[in-house]
Design a protein around this motif. Sequence first.
Motif, PDB file in Angstrom:
ATOM      1  N   GLN B 140       2.688  22.805  -7.437  1.00  0.00           N
ATOM      2  CA  GLN B 140       2.213  22.605  -6.064  1.00  0.00           C
ATOM      3  C   GLN B 140       0.910  21.797  -6.048  1.00  0.00           C
ATOM      4  O   GLN B 140       0.593  21.139  -5.066  1.00  0.00           O
ATOM      5  N   LEU B 141       0.167  21.887  -7.134  1.00  0.00           N
ATOM      6  CA  LEU B 141      -1.134  21.203  -7.190  1.00  0.00           C
ATOM      7  C   LEU B 141      -1.008  19.706  -7.451  1.00  0.00           C
ATOM      8  O   LEU B 141      -1.800  18.915  -6.967  1.00  0.00           O
ATOM      9  N   ILE B 142       0.001  19.332  -8.259  1.00  0.00           N
ATOM     10  CA  ILE B 142       0.176  17.911  -8.611  1.00  0.00           C
ATOM     11  C   ILE B 142       1.081  17.253  -7.578  1.00  0.00           C
ATOM     12  O   ILE B 142       2.149  17.776  -7.291  1.00  0.00           O
ATOM     13  N   PRO B 143       0.715  16.118  -7.016  1.00  0.00           N
ATOM     14  CA  PRO B 143      -0.433  15.298  -7.372  1.00  0.00           C
ATOM     15  C   PRO B 143      -1.715  15.828  -6.745  1.00  0.00           C
ATOM     16  O   PRO B 143      -1.719  16.224  -5.577  1.00  0.00           O
ATOM     17  N   LEU B 144      -2.788  15.788  -7.516  1.00  0.00           N
ATOM     18  CA  LEU B 144      -4.090  16.150  -6.969  1.00  0.00           C
ATOM     19  C   LEU B 144      -4.548  15.019  -6.063  1.00  0.00           C
ATOM     20  O   LEU B 144      -4.472  13.858  -6.440  1.00  0.00           O
ATOM     21  N   ASN B 145      -4.977  15.385  -4.874  1.00  0.00           N
ATOM     22  CA  ASN B 145      -5.425  14.373  -3.925  1.00  0.00           C
ATOM     23  C   ASN B 145      -6.849  13.973  -4.285  1.00  0.00           C
ATOM     24  O   ASN B 145      -7.792  14.700  -3.982  1.00  0.00           O
ATOM     25  N   SER B 146      -6.997  12.850  -4.936  1.00  0.00           N
ATOM     26  CA  SER B 146      -8.331  12.443  -5.402  1.00  0.00           C
ATOM     27  C   SER B 146      -9.034  11.509  -4.420  1.00  0.00           C
ATOM     28  O   SER B 146     -10.057  10.931  -4.727  1.00  0.00           O
ATOM     29  N   LYS B 147      -8.469  11.375  -3.201  1.00  0.00           N
ATOM     30  CA  LYS B 147      -9.114  10.523  -2.180  1.00  0.00           C
ATOM     31  C   LYS B 147     -10.156  11.339  -1.418  1.00  0.00           C
ATOM     32  O   LYS B 147      -9.885  12.459  -0.989  1.00  0.00           O
ATOM     33  N   PHE B 148     -11.331  10.781  -1.251  1.00  0.00           N
ATOM     34  CA  PHE B 148     -12.373  11.429  -0.458  1.00  0.00           C
ATOM     35  C   PHE B 148     -13.186  10.332   0.229  1.00  0.00           C
ATOM     36  O   PHE B 148     -13.748   9.462  -0.450  1.00  0.00           O
ATOM     37  N   LEU B 149     -13.211  10.374   1.553  1.00  0.00           N
ATOM     38  CA  LEU B 149     -13.815   9.302   2.353  1.00  0.00           C
ATOM     39  C   LEU B 149     -13.228   7.959   1.898  1.00  0.00           C
ATOM     40  O   LEU B 149     -12.022   7.823   1.877  1.00  0.00           O
ATOM     41  N   TRP B 150     -14.057   7.018   1.454  1.00  0.00           N
ATOM     42  CA  TRP B 150     -13.530   5.722   1.015  1.00  0.00           C
ATOM     43  C   TRP B 150     -13.265   5.694  -0.488  1.00  0.00           C
ATOM     44  O   TRP B 150     -12.895   4.677  -1.046  1.00  0.00           O
ATOM     45  N   MET B 151     -13.451   6.860  -1.142  1.00  0.00           N
ATOM     46  CA  MET B 151     -13.436   6.873  -2.610  1.00  0.00           C
ATOM     47  C   MET B 151     -12.137   7.401  -3.204  1.00  0.00           C
ATOM     48  O   MET B 151     -11.499   8.272  -2.618  1.00  0.00           O
ATOM     49  N   ASN B 152     -11.818   6.896  -4.386  1.00  0.00           N
ATOM     50  CA  ASN B 152     -10.853   7.561  -5.250  1.00  0.00           C
ATOM     51  C   ASN B 152     -11.695   8.261  -6.308  1.00  0.00           C
ATOM     52  O   ASN B 152     -12.352   7.610  -7.115  1.00  0.00           O
ATOM     53  N   LEU B 153     -11.704   9.594  -6.279  1.00  0.00           N
ATOM     54  CA  LEU B 153     -12.638  10.355  -7.112  1.00  0.00           C
ATOM     55  C   LEU B 153     -12.383  10.191  -8.612  1.00  0.00           C
ATOM     56  O   LEU B 153     -13.226  10.530  -9.427  1.00  0.00           O
ATOM     57  N   GLY B 154     -11.220   9.654  -8.967  1.00  0.00           N
ATOM     58  CA  GLY B 154     -10.915   9.424 -10.378  1.00  0.00           C
ATOM     59  C   GLY B 154     -11.439   8.074 -10.880  1.00  0.00           C
ATOM     60  O   GLY B 154     -11.344   7.780 -12.065  1.00  0.00           O
ATOM     61  N   LEU B 155     -11.964   7.258  -9.962  1.00  0.00           N
ATOM     62  CA  LEU B 155     -12.436   5.912 -10.329  1.00  0.00           C
ATOM     63  C   LEU B 155     -13.905   5.738  -9.950  1.00  0.00           C
ATOM     64  O   LEU B 155     -14.392   6.432  -9.065  1.00  0.00           O
ATOM     65  N   PRO B 156     -14.607   4.799 -10.603  1.00  0.00           N
ATOM     66  CA  PRO B 156     -15.976   4.520 -10.169  1.00  0.00           C
ATOM     67  C   PRO B 156     -15.976   4.067  -8.706  1.00  0.00           C
ATOM     68  O   PRO B 156     -15.061   3.359  -8.277  1.00  0.00           O
ATOM     69  N   GLU B 157     -17.007   4.476  -7.968  1.00  0.00           N
ATOM     70  CA  GLU B 157     -17.018   4.210  -6.527  1.00  0.00           C
ATOM     71  C   GLU B 157     -17.717   2.904  -6.166  1.00  0.00           C
ATOM     72  O   GLU B 157     -18.766   2.598  -6.726  1.00  0.00           O
ATOM     73  N   ARG B 158     -17.118   2.141  -5.256  1.00  0.00           N
ATOM     74  CA  ARG B 158     -17.759   0.959  -4.664  1.00  0.00           C
ATOM     75  C   ARG B 158     -17.343   0.914  -3.204  1.00  0.00           C
ATOM     76  O   ARG B 158     -16.157   1.082  -2.893  1.00  0.00           O
ATOM     77  N   LEU B 159     -18.290   0.660  -2.333  1.00  0.00           N
ATOM     78  CA  LEU B 159     -17.968   0.500  -0.914  1.00  0.00           C
ATOM     79  C   LEU B 159     -17.834  -0.994  -0.634  1.00  0.00           C
ATOM     80  O   LEU B 159     -18.796  -1.747  -0.781  1.00  0.00           O
ATOM     81  N   HIS B 160     -16.629  -1.395  -0.248  1.00  0.00           N
ATOM     82  CA  HIS B 160     -16.383  -2.816   0.025  1.00  0.00           C
ATOM     83  C   HIS B 160     -16.521  -3.077   1.522  1.00  0.00           C
ATOM     84  O   HIS B 160     -15.812  -2.476   2.317  1.00  0.00           O
ATOM     85  N   LEU B 161     -17.441  -3.950   1.861  1.00  0.00           N
ATOM     86  CA  LEU B 161     -17.630  -4.312   3.258  1.00  0.00           C
ATOM     87  C   LEU B 161     -17.041  -5.712   3.469  1.00  0.00           C
ATOM     88  O   LEU B 161     -17.105  -6.553   2.556  1.00  0.00           O
ATOM     89  N   PRO B 162     -16.472  -5.939   4.661  1.00  0.00           N
ATOM     90  CA  PRO B 162     -15.754  -7.213   4.869  1.00  0.00           C
ATOM     91  C   PRO B 162     -16.617  -8.453   4.677  1.00  0.00           C
ATOM     92  O   PRO B 162     -16.119  -9.515   4.299  1.00  0.00           O
ATOM     93  N   PHE B 163     -17.930  -8.356   4.947  1.00  0.00           N
ATOM     94  CA  PHE B 163     -18.791  -9.539   4.844  1.00  0.00           C
ATOM     95  C   PHE B 163     -19.448  -9.697   3.464  1.00  0.00           C
ATOM     96  O   PHE B 163     -20.267 -10.584   3.262  1.00  0.00           O
ATOM     97  N   LEU B 164     -19.092  -8.809   2.509  1.00  0.00           N
ATOM     98  CA  LEU B 164     -19.673  -8.900   1.170  1.00  0.00           C
ATOM     99  C   LEU B 164     -18.583  -9.154   0.132  1.00  0.00           C
ATOM    100  O   LEU B 164     -17.486  -8.598   0.225  1.00  0.00           O
ATOM    101  N   SER B 165     -18.908  -9.998  -0.844  1.00  0.00           N
ATOM    102  CA  SER B 165     -17.892 -10.321  -1.860  1.00  0.00           C
ATOM    103  C   SER B 165     -17.885  -9.292  -2.995  1.00  0.00           C
ATOM    104  O   SER B 165     -17.058  -9.355  -3.888  1.00  0.00           O
ATOM    105  N   PHE B 166     -18.846  -8.359  -2.976  1.00  0.00           N
ATOM    106  CA  PHE B 166     -18.908  -7.340  -4.030  1.00  0.00           C
ATOM    107  C   PHE B 166     -18.984  -5.955  -3.397  1.00  0.00           C
ATOM    108  O   PHE B 166     -19.299  -5.816  -2.207  1.00  0.00           O
ATOM    109  N   GLY B 167     -18.676  -4.944  -4.174  1.00  0.00           N
ATOM    110  CA  GLY B 167     -18.713  -3.565  -3.675  1.00  0.00           C
ATOM    111  C   GLY B 167     -20.081  -2.943  -3.916  1.00  0.00           C
ATOM    112  O   GLY B 167     -20.721  -3.205  -4.936  1.00  0.00           O
ATOM    113  N   ILE B 168     -20.533  -2.119  -2.979  1.00  0.00           N
ATOM    114  CA  ILE B 168     -21.846  -1.467  -3.131  1.00  0.00           C
ATOM    115  C   ILE B 168     -21.629  -0.083  -3.764  1.00  0.00           C
ATOM    116  O   ILE B 168     -20.849   0.718  -3.246  1.00  0.00           O
TER     117      ILE B 168
END
Lengths: 349, 259
Positions: B140-168
Amino acid sequence: MKNKLIIGLLLIITALLFSGCTGTGISSSWPGITVANDVIYTSYGSGVFAVNAQNGTVIWRYPEKATKASFYAAPALTADGQLVVGDYAHVLHVIDAKTGQGHEIFTAESKWIGESVVVDGTIYASNADGYLYALDLNGNVLWKYKTESLVWSNPLILDGVVYQGGMDHFIYAIDANNGNLIWKTDTGGAIIGNIVNSDGSIFLGTMAKEAIAVDKVDGKILWRYAAAEAVWSGPAIRDGNIYFGDLAGNFYALAEANQAVLWQYKANGAIVGTPLLADDGIYFTAEDGALVHLDYTGKLLYSKPLADKLYGTPVPVNGKLLIGTTSKDTILIMLDENGNQVWALPQPK
Amino acid sequence: MWDSIIITPFVNVLLYIYTLVGQNFGIAIILFTILIRLVTHPLTAQQVKGSKGMAALQSDKRWIEAQKKYKDDKEKLAQEQMALYKELGINPFASCLPTLIQFPIIIGLYQSVMLTLASSPIEMLNLTKHVYPGFLSISQLIPLNSKFLWMNLGLPERLHLPFLSFGIPVLAILVLITTYLQSKAMTPPSANPNDQSAQMSKMMNLYMPFLMFYLAFTFSSGLSLYFVTSNIVGILQYAALGMVDFKKMFSFPFLKKKA
């Protein structure tokens, strides 16, 4: 000066402690193996390696120098001698099987854990970002299909249909030409292992402790068999019988016609890889590091400890048997027909 | 031993919270971190009490005099120090012992978060071994929902904004700021800012946030979320224990110097 030294040491210890705890340096998976024309292509850790099947010498490695990318999915070999393989840094690569020269063709949002499949010049590859992608060999997306969650299992392509199992508990049948959904069925558990084909049905194992048969045409579940533990391993089929293992180490032989249990065998560790059904019997690996060889009545022929842990599927190579390991010093072991070691490939530096 | 006493119980509690909060792993990490910090609060309180005592001792006249008088006779200095500890009822290990006890818990908490994120086959196999079968159902646990806000908790976080070419790297920046603030809150004012230990604390307070920023920038965002939560709860704990001077905490001497 002394203060700076102490601070430096403290910071290094902290960094090591945390990076050690994240599992960095520990293998994330086991070697993916493809064999063609006496050459073994294996993905493991920092690269893809072409290895001479006769003597275990490395012919080439890709990339030439290790990068932050790690590779575990078995490379798919195309008809014109190219290898397609994805890495854990989200990149899909195409490599010349002869020279080992390769390049990146596509970047997804997450890890490529499942193996890619190439049919008629189209790459079908599922990514942990939840998409099943159809790409040409230049990396152009022909179509993509979004599942509800991660995808780790390999796609199976039959008669113009892609069958894909997902972590979201669904099995999907998708038109290979345009990516349109034909049907999808909730199996009740995450699908991680391979899906296999037999006549009108496909078979798979789920983390909800079941082996399941699904009708290829409409996705209807034909039968379910309750195992003792989660079934990670994809099943294998021979002469109307289905063979698979579970994470408690139980190995099952079922009659496809009525799902009657023909026999069971208990290994000493979780069975993760799909069993190899050879003419001289069944081979599978167990997490305790043993290669188990049974005959088709379930009688143990041998159980051979080969490594600390074993997870993959044994691969037949010209009458010999190739085993991928996750041990610290060896990644491949080639055995002769009596189970004696012919050569071993050391962990590449 | 470590697995059965620390990791497995932690993983099960974390996953239990995950099921309670509608399979939101981000909220589960936040609540679990708060829970562990609350359970270990008595140790934190003891540590604060110990370091307050040590700070008071260092500003005691007799202590300062003894340092000067016996600076060339270490044995005699140690005797004088022990006598002062006894007289003032201070245990010199009172501040470091709770830290030592808390350290394995913090590492265990961190390992549990990493184990539960299970973003590769071997990690997933490890996770299945840590779940109590009668308590939680792995299917019942798998798949673990690793999404939180704009993040995938299993990956390094970057916030991508439409007017920026890189993630913050928003979380990594928050880790940097909260680690610095927590270090400042944790460091008691020294009687002599020029002494060796005060200098070391000062340098650690400057270097540690950058090290934590690097870890948060490189590793899974689930880990960064744990760092940020742990730092904020830590600051609140120190504030509740009367250790935080918010005015001082938000003053940045290195910025003033530049200006």
